[in-house]
Structures are given as C-alpha cells and as structure tokens.
Design a protein around this motif. Structure first.
Motif, PDB file in Angstrom:
ATOM      1  N   ILE A  31       0.835  -1.202   0.000  1.00  0.00           N
ATOM      2  CA  ILE A  31       0.000   0.000   0.000  1.00  0.00           C
ATOM      3  C   ILE A  31       0.867   1.248   0.000  1.00  0.00           C
ATOM      4  O   ILE A  31       0.631   2.194  -0.758  1.00  0.00           O
ATOM      5  CB  ILE A  31      -0.939  -0.014   1.226  1.00  0.00           C
ATOM      6  CG1 ILE A  31      -1.926  -1.175   1.124  1.00  0.00           C
ATOM      7  CG2 ILE A  31      -1.691   1.308   1.349  1.00  0.00           C
ATOM      8  CD1 ILE A  31      -2.744  -1.423   2.355  1.00  0.00           C
ATOM      9  N   ALA A  32       1.934   1.221   0.831  1.00  0.00           N
ATOM     10  CA  ALA A  32       2.814   2.394   0.925  1.00  0.00           C
ATOM     11  C   ALA A  32       3.463   2.669  -0.430  1.00  0.00           C
ATOM     12  O   ALA A  32       3.500   3.812  -0.892  1.00  0.00           O
ATOM     13  CB  ALA A  32       3.878   2.148   1.996  1.00  0.00           C
ATOM     14  N   VAL A  33       3.952   1.577  -1.063  1.00  0.00           N
ATOM     15  CA  VAL A  33       4.628   1.750  -2.362  1.00  0.00           C
ATOM     16  C   VAL A  33       3.633   2.270  -3.400  1.00  0.00           C
ATOM     17  O   VAL A  33       3.930   3.194  -4.168  1.00  0.00           O
ATOM     18  CB  VAL A  33       5.251   0.405  -2.813  1.00  0.00           C
ATOM     19  CG1 VAL A  33       5.772   0.512  -4.246  1.00  0.00           C
ATOM     20  CG2 VAL A  33       6.388   0.018  -1.874  1.00  0.00           C
ATOM     21  N   ARG A  34       2.418   1.665  -3.385  1.00  0.00           N
ATOM     22  CA  ARG A  34       1.415   2.066  -4.375  1.00  0.00           C
ATOM     23  C   ARG A  34       1.074   3.557  -4.220  1.00  0.00           C
ATOM     24  O   ARG A  34       0.968   4.284  -5.201  1.00  0.00           O
ATOM     25  CB  ARG A  34       0.158   1.206  -4.209  1.00  0.00           C
ATOM     26  CG  ARG A  34      -0.957   1.527  -5.190  1.00  0.00           C
ATOM     27  CD  ARG A  34      -0.600   1.214  -6.641  1.00  0.00           C
ATOM     28  NE  ARG A  34      -0.358  -0.203  -6.869  1.00  0.00           N
ATOM     29  CZ  ARG A  34      -1.320  -1.104  -7.106  1.00  0.00           C
ATOM     30  NH1 ARG A  34      -2.577  -0.706  -7.146  1.00  0.00           N
ATOM     31  NH2 ARG A  34      -1.038  -2.363  -7.308  1.00  0.00           N
ATOM     32  N   LEU A  35       0.926   3.985  -2.954  1.00  0.00           N
ATOM     33  CA  LEU A  35       0.614   5.397  -2.707  1.00  0.00           C
ATOM     34  C   LEU A  35       1.688   6.285  -3.301  1.00  0.00           C
ATOM     35  O   LEU A  35       1.411   7.299  -3.937  1.00  0.00           O
ATOM     36  CB  LEU A  35       0.531   5.679  -1.202  1.00  0.00           C
ATOM     37  CG  LEU A  35      -0.797   5.335  -0.510  1.00  0.00           C
ATOM     38  CD1 LEU A  35      -0.701   5.621   0.994  1.00  0.00           C
ATOM     39  CD2 LEU A  35      -1.925   6.163  -1.125  1.00  0.00           C
ATOM     40  N   GLU A  36       2.953   5.861  -3.129  1.00  0.00           N
ATOM     41  CA  GLU A  36       4.065   6.657  -3.620  1.00  0.00           C
ATOM     42  C   GLU A  36       4.068   6.702  -5.149  1.00  0.00           C
ATOM     43  O   GLU A  36       4.206   7.766  -5.741  1.00  0.00           O
ATOM     44  CB  GLU A  36       5.365   6.011  -3.130  1.00  0.00           C
ATOM     45  CG  GLU A  36       6.136   6.904  -2.182  1.00  0.00           C
ATOM     46  CD  GLU A  36       7.323   6.173  -1.608  1.00  0.00           C
ATOM     47  OE1 GLU A  36       7.091   5.444  -0.626  1.00  0.00           O
ATOM     48  OE2 GLU A  36       8.422   6.312  -2.145  1.00  0.00           O
ATOM     49  N   GLN A  37       3.844   5.497  -5.711  1.00  0.00           N
ATOM     50  CA  GLN A  37       3.851   5.420  -7.177  1.00  0.00           C
ATOM     51  C   GLN A  37       2.758   6.276  -7.770  1.00  0.00           C
ATOM     52  O   GLN A  37       2.977   7.089  -8.658  1.00  0.00           O
ATOM     53  CB  GLN A  37       3.627   3.968  -7.614  1.00  0.00           C
ATOM     54  CG  GLN A  37       4.878   3.117  -7.504  1.00  0.00           C
ATOM     55  CD  GLN A  37       4.586   1.658  -7.764  1.00  0.00           C
ATOM     56  OE1 GLN A  37       3.409   1.276  -7.896  1.00  0.00           O
ATOM     57  NE2 GLN A  37       5.626   0.845  -7.836  1.00  0.00           N
ATOM     58  N   MET A  38       1.526   6.061  -7.221  1.00  0.00           N
ATOM     59  CA  MET A  38       0.386   6.742  -7.824  1.00  0.00           C
ATOM     60  C   MET A  38       0.522   8.256  -7.697  1.00  0.00           C
ATOM     61  O   MET A  38       0.041   9.002  -8.535  1.00  0.00           O
ATOM     62  CB  MET A  38      -0.922   6.266  -7.170  1.00  0.00           C
ATOM     63  CG  MET A  38      -1.196   4.792  -7.492  1.00  0.00           C
ATOM     64  SD  MET A  38      -2.931   4.331  -7.325  1.00  0.00           S
ATOM     65  CE  MET A  38      -3.329   4.845  -5.714  1.00  0.00           C
ATOM     66  N   SER A  39       1.206   8.718  -6.598  1.00  0.00           N
ATOM     67  CA  SER A  39       1.348  10.176  -6.444  1.00  0.00           C
ATOM     68  C   SER A  39       2.646  10.676  -7.059  1.00  0.00           C
ATOM     69  O   SER A  39       3.026  11.816  -6.840  1.00  0.00           O
ATOM     70  CB  SER A  39       1.314  10.528  -4.950  1.00  0.00           C
ATOM     71  OG  SER A  39       2.473   9.998  -4.315  1.00  0.00           O
TER      72      SER A  39
END
Lengths: 110, 906
Positions: A31-39
């Motif tokens: 989730i943390a990585v996805r948040l970073e990627q998406m933003s």
C-alpha cells in the motif's frame, strides 16, 4: 518540490488507502509503495501513521486483514475492502470532488 | 455498530495483549524488511538499507508506540500503569503517605458524617408511596394561642380535626396524629415507650403495609373504641418480643389500660417525624381511656394533634390551601372553646388554615439543628481545605525533588499530558483511599453524633443509610480535594523547561525561589483558616461556659426530682392536696433529705404555665393584658432550690383554701408591675380561661430562669399548692439531699410503696435535665473544638514542613553566612523572620475571615458576640506560640549546621 515528499492533506490518508485497496487486497508495504507510485513520489507515508490508519479503518469495519504468503514467500497481513469500505470510498470520493471543485473555483475567482 | 466493533477489538487487544503485540510486531517488521529489500536491490548493504528505511519511514519502536497509543484501550492501560506507579511511589514513602491519608480520612470523614445528618434530617423524603403528595394542614401563622398544649406538634384540637375531615376537599385522605409517651409498665417504676396517637386513616393514607398482622384502620378508631387495638413498630417488636409471631393478640398495657396488639409496621417505617421513632401506635379514640380526666380529646382547648393528608391529583398545595382558607371562618366558629373569654375568642376566630408541603416529613430537629449543622459542615470543610493545602505542599516538595527526573523524561520525548496524568494519579490514589476510609469513619462518627444528641427522655432515631446523595458527596469531595492538592503541583512540574532544569543540576543559592511562592501562599492560607476555626471553637466553648456557669437564680446541684403519678388510685379532687402533702412529709422524713417541696413546674424542664395579670383590685387593661409565668409550689420550695426570699415570707400551713389567696413574686415582676416598689402587701388579679382571682403579694424572691437558660429573667408568680383549686393526680417532689442518688431513689420508692404500691414513679436529677437543655451548645463546642485542634495541628505541620524545606534549600547560603562569621543566633533570627512574615500575613487574613464569618454564629452564642476581642486575642496568641515553636525547630537545625560540610557538598 516534486523530489521532496510532502505531507498529506489532513484526513485524506484513509481515503487514499481505501482507493489503493479498491483494485485488489494488499499488504502494508504494498500500500505504501502504491501510494508513492500513484502520487509520483509526492506522498511518502511513514510506517507509524500507516498502521494507525489500518487499525482505525479495521475498527470502523471499512477494511479487514488476513495473513497470507507474499510472492517472496513471506508472511504478511493483506488488507481488503469490505462492502462498507467500498461505499465509504464512493461517498468520500464524491465529497472530495465537490470540495476540490469548490476550492478551485474560489482560487480562480481572483 | 462501529462503536461496538471498536469496543470489541479494543477489549480483544487488552485480553489478548500478547498476541496483538506479536501480530503488530510481525506486520511492522515485515513492512520494514520489505522496504529494506527494495533498497538493497538498489545496491545498498543491508545495514545501510535498514538505516535508510528508518530515516524514511520511522523506527520500529516509535511506530509501534504510535500504533499502540492510538487505540482507546491504551488509555486505560496507561491509566492502570500510572496507578500502579503511584502506588509504588506511596509505598516508598509509607510514613508520609499514611499521614496524608489519615488527614484526608479525618477531613472527609468529618464532612461526610455531618452531611449524612443533614441529608437524613433535611433532604430525604419520607419512605412512603409518592411522598410529594403528602402535605400538612395547620393554622397559618398562629402566633400565640390559649389552652393546654401537649406533644411536639400541638397544631390543632380534636374538634378542629373532626371539622377538617368533614369539610376539606383538596385531599383524597387526611389523618391526624400526635406523638406522646406511653407508660407500658403494668405497675411500679415507669417504663416509657414512644407512642403515637393516630386517627384510623393514618396507615391507609401513607400507604404503609403491615409486616405482620394488620395495621390500624378506620374501624379501630370509633368513638366507642370497643376493640382497643394497637399496632407496634418493627423495632419494638424485635426489642420487646424478640420478633416472635405470637405477639398478635397479646395484651399491652398503656398507663394500666389493656390494649390488644393487632399488627406490626414494616421495618423502614418509623413514622412521619424525621429523627424520631415510635414504638406503639394507638387510635385517637383510646386517648380518653388512657389520659382520663386530662384527656385532650374531650377538651376544646386541648392542642395535641397534627393533621396531614394526601393531595388529590390536580390539586396543588395553593389550591388546597385556598379551599382550607375558605372554610376557616365557619370551622373556627364551630370549634370555639366555650370557656374562652371575649379577648381569647376574638383572637381564635381570626385563625386561618393553610396547607404546607411535608414530603420530607416533619421535624423539630430541623429547626434546632439545621443551621448548626450547616455551620459545622462549613467548619469541617475548612479543615479539609487545610488538609488539602498540606497535601499540596507535600506534592510540591515531592515534585521539586523529582524536577530533574521530569526534565530528563521531557527531554527524552515524554508527553506533558502523560506526565501530568502520572503525577495526578498519585494524588487521586491518595484521595480515593482517604475518601474510602473517610466514608467508613463517617459511619461511626455519625452514630456518635446521633448518640450525643439523644437523651433518655428524648431518644432520637436517625437513619444513617447510604444513598446516592451521600455517595455523590463523598466521591465529589475526593475528586475536589484531589484537584485542590494535586493539580497545581502536577501542572507546575510538567511545565518546567527541560533545558533549564538540567542546567540547574547543582543547587544554586536561589534555586527554586520562584517556585517557592506557591508554598508560601498555601501556608499563609492554612494559618488564616486555622485561626478562623480556632476563633470559632473558642467562641462556642466560652458560650457554653457562660451558659453552664450562669446564675439561674437557684442551685442546680444536689436536687432530685421524683414524679409520683397516683392516677391509678382514683383519689377524689378534694383529697389530692392532702395526699401529696402526706407524701411530701414522708419524703422529708427520709434520712439524708435536707429539704423537699412540691412544684407544678420544674424550672428549665421546658414546661410552663402562663396567665394574664390584671394589676390592682379593679379595672380592665387597655389592649392585651400582660402575661406572667406561674408555678404552684408548697412551702419550702425556695429553701429547696436555695432561692433567696428578699422580702416578706414563704408560704406556710396557714395558707389554705379557707384563707385569702396569696402569691410570691420575683424581682422582675415587682419591677414590671410595682415599678420597683416593694410589692409585699399589694394586690393583683389573675385571669385564666375560666376565672379571675384576686391575690395578695406576701413575698418577694430573687429572679430565676423559668423555661430556658438563654431567656431574660421572666416575671414569675408563685402561688400556694394548698390554695390550688384543680389539683392533678401527680406530685412532683423536689428533694435536696446530700445522700447518694441510688440510695435516695430506692428510699423514695419504698416510701411511696409504703403509702400505696399502685403508683408510678420516675426520677430525674435537676442538673441533668438542665444539662440536656444545653445539648446543642455542647455539641457545637465539642465539634468545633475538635475541628480547631485538627486544623491547628495540620497548619503547624504545614508551616514546619515549609520552613524545613526553606532551610534545606538555603543550606548553602546559610553556610556561607556562617563561614563569613554570622552567629547562630542571627541564623535563627533569619529563619524566624521568614516564618514570622508568613504567620503575620496569615493571622491578619484569618482575623478578617473570622470577624466576617462570625456573624453566622451570632444566634448560637450566649453572653458574647462573634467579634469578642478577648476570644480573638487568645486565638491569635495561641496560634502564634504554636507556630513559633514549629518554626524554631528548623531554625535551630539551620544554625547548628556545620558550614564546612554544607559547602563541601557543593
């Protein structure tokens, strides 16, 4: 600005977590990585805030956790949206859209 | 729903703490590991990767703490930790903790005990169904009234009760009742029980259900009174009959008349009078039977009943009162006593009935004790304040020794809120333990208080049960004291700037100076409050002393009153004087008896007779005739009481029914009517309800008190027993003797039995009767004295503590002064000056409070006013001396310090 992670707008972390889980169940790091990627690297969340949010969302019945093996055969807790969580995400997204549009109108007015 | 889920999951994490922790550990670890692996893919070593992750995402421990403290259950958990930590702290300072708890327990206990009484006497409602519907019917602002009065509530006459029952409309049911004393002994020495005369509607209206058998109903209260039934109280049943069922249909004698017991009232029902109880309830119709020729029921001018009722739905008190007012003219016309003279009748016909709320019952105690109790509660509150100030001081001292520890913890990132909570936990624990012990103490204290107000003649029963009001009061006190003594120190110590505290690690000469201010304020207020209490206690003690040492105009010691009731002998009126005279002669003949006399009124017993005086032989007064107090006595009365005859003579055997009426008057009477001239030989008339008789004054005696020690000397007329037209069937014999009380009562009893064994006798010592009248004053003096001693003790301990602390803080400064040649005496002076300033400020403030607050006590003081300079002076000097001694100890200790030791310590 873009290369330095910035703080989240207050109260939006829950909504963003729900959004990332809308596609598929995921573990904390995912989730943390996805948040970073998406933003595009704008939002970097530290572990503490993230897990506090998980606890909160779980208690509110919006997500539920389950221990599973990862692709690297490591045990991790996977979080998934509940039906209630999906509803909450929809209503929060709508509300957010309304607010952003309103704020944009105010900012453009001058 | 989500609230419940949150509760459930919170509870789960409390009960499955280990598992929850392990899961969180694993999850967080996994998170950090995965992040590190990602970094290692970028070519970092594992160690560098982990470090980078910690920097980016926060460390494992911090994150864990963050997550854990986010749930509500962690709040509980840390509270529990705080309490345990506090308990350890208290255990480590056991002596200090014990002293703190003891002073709190005493303070809270005293407050709770007094509040308990106020609650029972004033605030609680009657234990009957819908008490708010109960109201009392009485004459509104009756003022003076003529007739014969008995019972504690002589509101109405029997005739009035009958009319009210017939004519009232606002009440679904009404009942009449009157408290009395029943002699339930079959003969010989009197055995008294608390009695109630009740109308047939009494139990029905109140909705009281029997514990056994049946209670009295309208059928038991018929004019014929054939069945003559009585109901007894639960406690009487237990006490006299051991709670056995066979009590039903047993016979109980009341003044030698047989009544049948038909039932037992429930345990919680003690009547409608707060603070009293009843043993036996008998129907009104039995009264003529028991009281015979003294029956109040037969007399229209006999005031002995109180009437109460249950309001109909929809009838407010005001509406019911209006209806009663409307029927009043006709009602009083119909009940006018025929023997009244025109002036009495005019007054009587103007009476108006009213209705008054009685949901908390009736109580004559309320009138006597409500104000003193509130005042005592105030005094006890001050004691608690002083105790709290002491504890606050203690906590401040504790906080200052822990300043460094707290500084370090703050520097390491402890939250201020959490620290304050931890410091408060210690105070809260103290307060709770203190309150718990205090509540226990209050129970016994309350019982002691009730016992000290109760006398054999006037027994009290006050239910000191715990109720929500009491519980709230005690808990409220605990929390309040905790806030008072805990909050300021906690806030203060959590507010230190860590940097400064850590730098201040060595004891500077001015260390803590700024923080010392609050402690001074506390000590000053302690001194001020304890002075206030001391002044109050001295005032009450001196007032009691004034009353006890008062010259009542007669000698109270060594006089026994024997009350011989010869009603059972049925002696005709004409023979009664001779009978009691014979009795008197026999008592006089008992060895050891110096003098003895008969009197219809025992002074200061509370009984009294009053009649109108018409000065001179003829003429009517303008307006109301002046009234004088009366006593009907035998020869030897003044000698027995050692009241000096100033002029003229005592009654003697020549004063008989056949000779002219004679009277002896006191100085006040002479002053009022004869305008100070010697009244011997002058004449006046006495107007009673039925007759007007002419008297000639044959003697003048000294002034004496009549019904109350506090009154001004009243005008008193003494008439001769031998000339009394309507002698009663009892004889009160006043006996002055140097013999022992036990032997004397036995001798009088056997003398009376020799005359006739069928008489009832009771004894009382004059001195005891008078002392019972000072019960309230004694209570105030004792309790306020106790509070004052406690307060002074606490304040002195506080002062001692602060002075010791100051000396310890300024150890270096003092050492340097001494090293530079200051003499020990000058060091003592230095410390004493400091404490003297605190004392002076405290005394000035305290004196101001005492003078301002003393007004509340004015009505309770006798022979001195609240601003009495002697009392204030004594309190000031007393407190100053004790305070000076308390600060002398630390001062001497400071002067004896070896300066080198102190300086080397640096």
């Amino acid at each position: 600005m873009a290369d330095k992670p910035s703080d989240l707008v207050q109260g939006t972390l829950d909504m963003l977590i729900l959004k990332t889980l809308a596609l598929e169940p995921m573990h904390g790091y995912g989730i943390a990585v996805r948040l970073e990627q998406m933003s595009h690297g704008v939002f970097r969340v530290n572990a503490g805030s993230l897990f506090v949010a998980f606890q909160r969302l779980q208690r509110a019945g919006l997500i539920k956790g389950e221990w599973k093996a990862t692709e690297n055969s490591r045990r991790a807790k996977y979080y998934a949206l509940t039906e209630q969580g999906r509803k909450q995400l929809n209503s929060e997204t709508r509300e957010w859209g309304r607010q952003v549009a309103a704020i944009a109108r105010i900012l453009e007015a001058s | 729903m989500s609230f419940l889920r949150s509760m459930a999951s919170g509870l789960q994490s409390i009960f499955r703490k280990k598992q929850a922790r392990r899961e969180l550990d694993e999850e967080l670890n996994g998170f950090l590991e995965m992040a590190a692996e990602e970094k290692m893919k970028g070519g970092l070593t594992r160690k560098d990767a982990l470090r980078a992750v910690r920097l980016e995402r926060g460390s494992l421990e911090v994150s864990k703490e963050e997550v854990r403290s986010a749930g509500w259950e962690s709040f509980l958990e840390t509270c529990w930790q705080d309490l345990r930590y506090a308990a350890r702290q208290l255990r480590a300072n056991l002596l200090v903790a014990a002293a703190a708890i003891l002073s709190l327990a005493l303070g809270i206990g005293a407050n709770t005990a007094i509040f308990q009484l106020i609650d029972a006497v004033r605030l609680r409602t009657l234990p009957v169904n819908h008490p708010q519907e109960i109201a009392k019917i009485a004459i509104d602002h009756r003022g003076s009234a003529s007739g014969s009065f008995s019972s504690r509530y002589p509101d109405l006459t029997f005739a009035m009760w009958e009319q009210i029952r017939k004519q009232q409309q606002g009440f679904s049911k009404v009942f009449a009742w009157g408290p009395t004393v029943f002699n339930i002994a079959p003969g010989g020495e009197v055995h008294n029980a608390q009695g109630l005369w009740v109308s047939g509607e009494f139990f029905e209206t109140l909705g009281v259900q029997p514990a056994l058998g049946r209670l009295l109903g309208p059928a038991d209260d018929q004019p014929a009174c054939g069945s003559a039934a009585v109901a007894i109280s639960y406690s009487f049943w237990q006490r006299e009959f051991g709670g056995e069922r066979f009590v039903l249909d047993r016979t109980l004698t009341i003044n030698r008349h047989a009544f049948r017991i038909v039932g037992v009232a429930p345990a919680d029902f003690t009547g409608v009078e707060v603070g009293r109880y009843f043993d036996v309830a008998a129907p009104l119709c039995g009264e003529p039977l028991v009281n015979g020729e003294y029956s109040q029921r037969k007399s229209r001018s006999g005031w002995w009943l109180s009437v109460m009722g249950r309001r109909k739905p929809g009838w407010s008190i005001e509406r019911a009162a209006a209806q009663l007012r409307a029927i009043s003219p006709g009602l009083f016309e119909a009940t006018l006593p025929p023997e009244f003279n025109p002036s009495n009748a005019k007054h009587f016909l103007q009476y108006k009935l009213g209705a008054f709320a009685a949901d908390s019952g009736l109580s004559d105690l309320r009138q006597d004790y409500e104000k003193p109790l509130w005042l005592l509660l105030g005094l006890a509150g001050l004691v608690l304040l002083i105790a709290s100030a002491n504890l606050a001081n203690l906590m401040l001292a504790r906080a200052s020794t822990r300043e460094r520890e707290i500084g370090v913890r703050l520097a390491l990132g402890a939250g201020r809120g959490r620290l304050i909570r931890q410091l408060l936990a210690e105070s809260l624990l103290l307060a709770l333990i203190g309150a718990g012990l205090g509540a226990l103490l209050a129970r016994s204290l309350g019982q002691v208080l009730v016992a000290s107000l109760s006398t054999p003649h006037d027994p009290l029963f006050i239910d000191l049960g715990m109720d929500w009001r009491m519980l709230g009061f005690t808990v409220g006190l605990a929390v309040l004291t905790c806030i008072l003594f805990g909050l300021a120190p906690a806030l203060r110590s959590a507010n230190v700037a860590p940097g400064i505290v850590l730098k201040e690690c060595t004891r500077g000469t001015t260390a803590g100076r700024s923080r010392f201010g609050l402690r001074r304020v506390l000590v000053v207020s302690q001194i001020a409050l304890s002075l206030t209490l001391l002044v109050g206690a001295l005032l009450f003690a001196r007032s009691l002393n004034n009353l006890a040492g008062l010259d009542a105009g007669f000698r109270q010691d060594g006089v026994l009153v024997a009350d011989v009731d010869f009603t059972p002998l049925r002696i005709p009126k004409e023979a009664r004087i001779a009978f009691s005279d014979n009795l008197l002669q026999r008592v006089r003949a008992i060895p050891g008896v110096e003098t003895a006399a008969l009197a219809s009124i025992v002074p200061l017993s509370g009984d009294g007779i009053g009649h109108d005086i018409l000065w001179g032989e003829t003429g009517e007064p303008e307006g109301d005739a002046p009234v004088a107090a009366f006593n009907i006595v035998s020869p030897g009365y003044f000698d027995t009481l050692r009241t000096k005859i100033l002029s003229g003579r005592d009654f003697d055997d020549h004063d008989t029914l056949a000779s002219p009426n004679v009277a002896i008057v006191n100085e006040q009477f002479a002053h009022k009517f004869a305008k100070g001239a010697n009244p011997v030989g002058l004449k006046f008339r006495v107007r009673s309800l039925q007759t007007t008789r002419l008297y000639e004054i044959i003697g003048l005696v000294r002034n004496t008190k009549y019904s109350d020690l506090r009154e001004d000397f009243p005008s008193i007329v003494y008439t001769a027993k031998a000339q009394y037209l309507t002698p009663g069937t009892d004889a009160q014999i006043l006996v002055r003797s140097h013999a022992g009380l036990v032997g004397l009562t036995a001798a009088i009893k056997s003398t009376a039995e020799a005359v006739n064994p069928n008489m009832d006798i009771s004894f009382s010592a004059l001195r005891t009767t008078i002392e019972e009248g000072l019960l309230r004053d004694r209570l105030m003096a004792r309790l306020s004295g106790f509070f004052a001693i406690l307060a002074v003790l606490l304040a002195v301990v506080g002062l001692y503590g602060v002075m010791s602390y100051m000396v310890a803080q300024r150890r270096n400064e003092i050492a340097i002064r001494m090293a530079l040649g200051a003499a020990p005496a000058s060091i003592v002076k230095l410390v004493m000056q400091e404490s003297g300033t605190l004392l002076l400020v405290g005394l000035v403030i305290g004196a101001a409070i005492a003078l301002a607050g003393g007004r509340a006590a004015t009505a309770m003081l006798f022979g001195l006013n609240p601003g009495d300079p002697l009392t204030l002076g004594a309190a000031l000097i007393g407190l100053s001396v004790v305070a000076a001694l308390a600060s002398l100890l630390p001062a001497r200790r400071a002067s004896r310090n070896d300066p080198m030791l102190a300086l080397r310590d640096e």
